[in-house]
Design a protein around this motif. Structure first.
Motif, PDB file in Angstrom:
ATOM      1  N   ILE A 227       7.756   0.972   1.530  1.00  0.00           N
ATOM      2  CA  ILE A 227       6.887   1.684   0.580  1.00  0.00           C
ATOM      3  C   ILE A 227       6.062   2.781   1.248  1.00  0.00           C
ATOM      4  O   ILE A 227       5.338   3.505   0.586  1.00  0.00           O
ATOM      5  N   HIS A 228       6.139   2.905   2.563  1.00  0.00           N
ATOM      6  CA  HIS A 228       5.388   3.939   3.273  1.00  0.00           C
ATOM      7  C   HIS A 228       6.023   5.311   3.050  1.00  0.00           C
ATOM      8  O   HIS A 228       7.159   5.420   2.594  1.00  0.00           O
ATOM      9  N   ASN A 229       5.288   6.345   3.400  1.00  0.00           N
ATOM     10  CA  ASN A 229       5.788   7.706   3.206  1.00  0.00           C
ATOM     11  C   ASN A 229       6.411   8.232   4.496  1.00  0.00           C
ATOM     12  O   ASN A 229       6.329   7.585   5.543  1.00  0.00           O
TER      13      ASN A 229
ATOM     14  N   THR B  87       8.118   8.429  -0.367  1.00  0.00           N
ATOM     15  CA  THR B  87       8.134   7.033   0.078  1.00  0.00           C
ATOM     16  C   THR B  87       9.582   6.548  -0.028  1.00  0.00           C
ATOM     17  O   THR B  87      10.423   7.213  -0.650  1.00  0.00           O
TER      18      THR B  87
ATOM     19  N   PRO C  23      10.939   3.999  -1.813  1.00  0.00           N
ATOM     20  CA  PRO C  23      11.427   3.829  -3.187  1.00  0.00           C
ATOM     21  C   PRO C  23      11.669   5.169  -3.894  1.00  0.00           C
ATOM     22  O   PRO C  23      12.614   5.295  -4.676  1.00  0.00           O
ATOM     23  N   GLU C  24      10.852   6.176  -3.596  1.00  0.00           N
ATOM     24  CA  GLU C  24      11.051   7.494  -4.213  1.00  0.00           C
ATOM     25  C   GLU C  24      12.352   8.131  -3.731  1.00  0.00           C
ATOM     26  O   GLU C  24      13.088   8.739  -4.508  1.00  0.00           O
TER      27      GLU C  24
ATOM     28  N   VAL D   7       5.732  -9.001   1.872  1.00  0.00           N
ATOM     29  CA  VAL D   7       4.505  -8.285   1.536  1.00  0.00           C
ATOM     30  C   VAL D   7       4.757  -7.263   0.424  1.00  0.00           C
ATOM     31  O   VAL D   7       4.070  -7.261  -0.598  1.00  0.00           O
ATOM     32  N   ASN D   8       5.743  -6.405   0.601  1.00  0.00           N
ATOM     33  CA  ASN D   8       5.883  -5.238  -0.275  1.00  0.00           C
ATOM     34  C   ASN D   8       6.615  -5.513  -1.585  1.00  0.00           C
ATOM     35  O   ASN D   8       6.421  -4.805  -2.557  1.00  0.00           O
ATOM     36  N   ILE D   9       7.472  -6.516  -1.597  1.00  0.00           N
ATOM     37  CA  ILE D   9       8.206  -6.822  -2.835  1.00  0.00           C
ATOM     38  C   ILE D   9       7.551  -8.006  -3.551  1.00  0.00           C
ATOM     39  O   ILE D   9       7.372  -7.992  -4.756  1.00  0.00           O
ATOM     40  N   HIS D  10       7.178  -9.025  -2.777  1.00  0.00           N
ATOM     41  CA  HIS D  10       6.640 -10.233  -3.402  1.00  0.00           C
ATOM     42  C   HIS D  10       5.117 -10.295  -3.402  1.00  0.00           C
ATOM     43  O   HIS D  10       4.531 -11.193  -4.004  1.00  0.00           O
ATOM     44  N   GLY D  11       4.470  -9.359  -2.705  1.00  0.00           N
ATOM     45  CA  GLY D  11       3.005  -9.329  -2.703  1.00  0.00           C
ATOM     46  C   GLY D  11       2.358 -10.528  -2.029  1.00  0.00           C
ATOM     47  O   GLY D  11       1.293 -10.971  -2.430  1.00  0.00           O
TER      48      GLY D  11
ATOM     49  N   LYS E  58      19.511  -4.375  -7.875  1.00  0.00           N
ATOM     50  CA  LYS E  58      19.248  -2.958  -8.083  1.00  0.00           C
ATOM     51  C   LYS E  58      19.723  -2.144  -6.888  1.00  0.00           C
ATOM     52  O   LYS E  58      19.923  -2.692  -5.799  1.00  0.00           O
TER      53      LYS E  58
ATOM     54  N   TYR F 162      -3.770  -3.198   6.106  1.00  0.00           N
ATOM     55  CA  TYR F 162      -4.206  -2.737   4.781  1.00  0.00           C
ATOM     56  C   TYR F 162      -4.343  -3.901   3.796  1.00  0.00           C
ATOM     57  O   TYR F 162      -5.151  -3.861   2.887  1.00  0.00           O
ATOM     58  N   GLU F 163      -3.507  -4.919   3.976  1.00  0.00           N
ATOM     59  CA  GLU F 163      -3.536  -6.060   3.063  1.00  0.00           C
ATOM     60  C   GLU F 163      -4.545  -7.114   3.489  1.00  0.00           C
ATOM     61  O   GLU F 163      -4.608  -8.189   2.912  1.00  0.00           O
TER      62      GLU F 163
ATOM     63  N   ARG G 280       0.668  -2.040   7.416  1.00  0.00           N
ATOM     64  CA  ARG G 280       0.692  -2.657   6.083  1.00  0.00           C
ATOM     65  C   ARG G 280      -0.116  -3.948   6.050  1.00  0.00           C
ATOM     66  O   ARG G 280      -0.881  -4.195   5.127  1.00  0.00           O
TER      67      ARG G 280
END
Lengths: 110, 410
Positions: free
Chosen positions: B49-51, B63, B65-66, B146-150, B40, B175-176, B172
């Motif tokens: 993924i942060h702002n 963010t 991705p946005e 972390v952010n793509i595969h969790g 992609k 937070y996790e 991050r």
């Protein structure tokens, strides 16, 4: 108090003082900085970004507005409880999270 | 696959740089191809993924991705051809050899835009000593994990280096549910943005230890901990060495442009990326470069501005509309570590956009541009860190010779 503004990459050095009943912010170069500074002394606010679980994998989410810093953990717990089938960017997955008047919205796609 | 692919402009890399370059190239009327190796578009933004993205360019806070999706949408409104899951394996002159599920083919271009981004420095790159057990990662690798595969890389993490990705990941990981024990920085000041120290470290009570480094990694199969010491310059003071028990060591020690695809590219030794002219054209005529493959940026907004410039000019070049007359040099003077571009042409009327970094932190100083003895630009700066990229724009009508960017006092 003295702190660095986090509202944009400029990172102005703010001085925040209580003058009588008013909170006075100096060192900022825009209105966003003034609001940030005032909040920082009384009720610090942050945007929260995290991940939501779906059956197709995790997706990034954010709060649609700032939430009090001391409620970030509550917001994170609400997001963690979710397990969706699937979602896409723009989907609101929690409305009015923790009664904070902001939603949790998906910001990306698989 | 069609064996005779021909385009005016071929853009390599579908991250923020490549997407902006491809859109601008198309807007100039050039037949444009965008090549991306991932499945992609969006590049590294998809894992950020942060702002905090887009404040300059979109005047709103997005963010990663946005920000990427904005450009994916803009791109979908153009007739730029996009090839995903496609690797470029060779560039020979202006011929680009690609390989994907349909096989291998050569694309003939009239101009190429390099937009392949950068790589992270590795444990070997910073001469980290000790063993190499499971649990030693780079910050970008952890970000993807972390952010793509969790998935979490560990529960008790030490971060070496205070680059922005490391700072962002400190928050991050917290937070996790992981604990970030400390962030170590060998230099006397952080290389990351100040706002990230505030909102990522201070907000989460994570200590930042300046002038500290990891002296040894301990562990056979899995990491058991690291030895940490204060430094004198770059030399560890061994009497200060302490063992820190951890199950994860994350390196956030810098990025390097990924330029190895192009042979004979003249590089700027300060940036590791290509040496370019004001069109962001390299020493190889018709090959342009922008974004983190040109020089590592702090802000994606700046990547977008620079890449639009590269895309526009690549298209102009391909269509025979770019002139290279009356050249002038752009030189880094007192207090400036590097400038990009390093030369321009008076024959093109567009403003000259100069990006640069300072050699060290400055306070209450002027950033100036001199043309011969004349100062043609000056800007007062209250305070600026060496880690923050600076950008200035100069009108061509003011330029009649070589330029020097410099810092001066009152």
């Amino acid at each position: 108090m003295k702190t660095t503004c986090i509202m944009c990459p400029v990172g102005c050095e703010l001085t925040i003082e209580k003058v009588g009943k008013e909170v006075k912010v100096t060192g900022n170069s825009c209105l966003r900085g003034e609001t940030y500074g005032k909040n920082e002394l009384t009720n610090p606010m942050r945007i929260v970004t995290a991940l939501v679980k779906t059956k197709l994998g995790v997706l990034p989410v954010k709060t649609t507005g700032m939430v009090p810093k001391n409620r970030i953990n509550d917001v994170l717990k609400e997001i963690e409880k979710l397990e969706l089938n699937k979602a896409q960017a723009g989907d609101v997955v929690i409305k009015n999270v923790c009664n904070l008047n902001v939603d949790i919205v998906v910001t990306g796609n698989y | 696959m069609n064996k005779n692919l021909m385009y005016d402009v071929v853009v390599i890399g579908g991250g923020p740089a490549g997407m902006a370059a491809a859109i601008e190239s198309y807007n100039q009327g050039a037949k444009t191809l965008l090549i991306e190796r991932n499945e992609k578009l969006g590049g590294i933004l998809n894992q950020c993924i942060h702002n905090g993205f887009g404040l300059q360019y979109f005047n709103e806070e997005l963010t990663g991705p946005e920000y990427a999706l904005r450009f994916v949408e803009l791109l979908s409104k153009t007739k730029v051809d996009v090839l995903l899951n496609t690797f470029v394996i060779d560039i020979n002159g202006l011929n680009v050899t690609i390989i994907n599920e349909k096989g291998q083919t050569v694309v003939q271009a009239k101009a190429i835009v390099l937009a392949m981004g950068c790589r992270e420095k590795t444990p070997a790159g910073i001469m980290l000593t000790g063993s190499r057990p499971v649990g030693v990662y780079t910050a970008g690798q952890v970000q993807k994990m972390v952010n793509i595969h969790g998935k979490l890389p560990g529960k008790n993490c030490v971060i070496l280096g205070s680059g922005d990705i490391g700072l962002i990941m400190a928050r991050r990981l917290t937070y996790e549910g992981a604990k970030v024990l400390e962030v170590l920085e060998i230099m006397p000041e952080s290389g990351g943005l100040k706002r990230n120290i505030v909102q990522c470290l201070n907000d989460n009570n994570i200590p930042l230890k300046l002038k500290h480094t990891v002296t040894r990694v301990v562990g056979n199969t899995r990491i058991e901990g690291v030895y940490v010491a204060e430094v004198d310059g770059f030399t560890p003071k061994l009497e200060t060495e302490k063992f820190v028990k951890c199950d994860c060591l994350i390196l956030s020690v810098g990025l390097i442009p990924e330029v190895d695809l192009v042979k004979n590219l003249k590089l700027n030794p300060k940036t590791g990326g290509a040496d370019v002219n004001e069109f962001r054209e390299t020493n190889i005529s018709g090959i342009f470069s922008c974004g983190n493959v040109l020089h590592v940026h702090d802000l994606v907004d700046n990547v977008t501005y620079e890449s639009k410039l590269a895309g526009t000019n690549a298209a102009k070049y391909a269509l025979g509309k770019l002139t290279h007359k009356k050249p002038f040099n752009v030189v880094a003077g007192n207090g400036i570590r590097y400038v990009s571009p390093s030369f321009g042409y008076m024959s093109e009327k567009e403003d000259l956009m100069i990006y640069f970094r300072l050699s060290s932190r400055i306070t209450k100083s002027y950033i100036c541009v001199k043309c011969g003895e004349n100062e043609i630009y000056s800007k007062f700066v209250l305070a600026a860190n060496a880690g923050e990229m600076q950008k200035i724009q100069i009108e061509k009508s003011k330029i009649n010779g070589d330029l020097t960017v410099l810092v001066r006092g009152q």
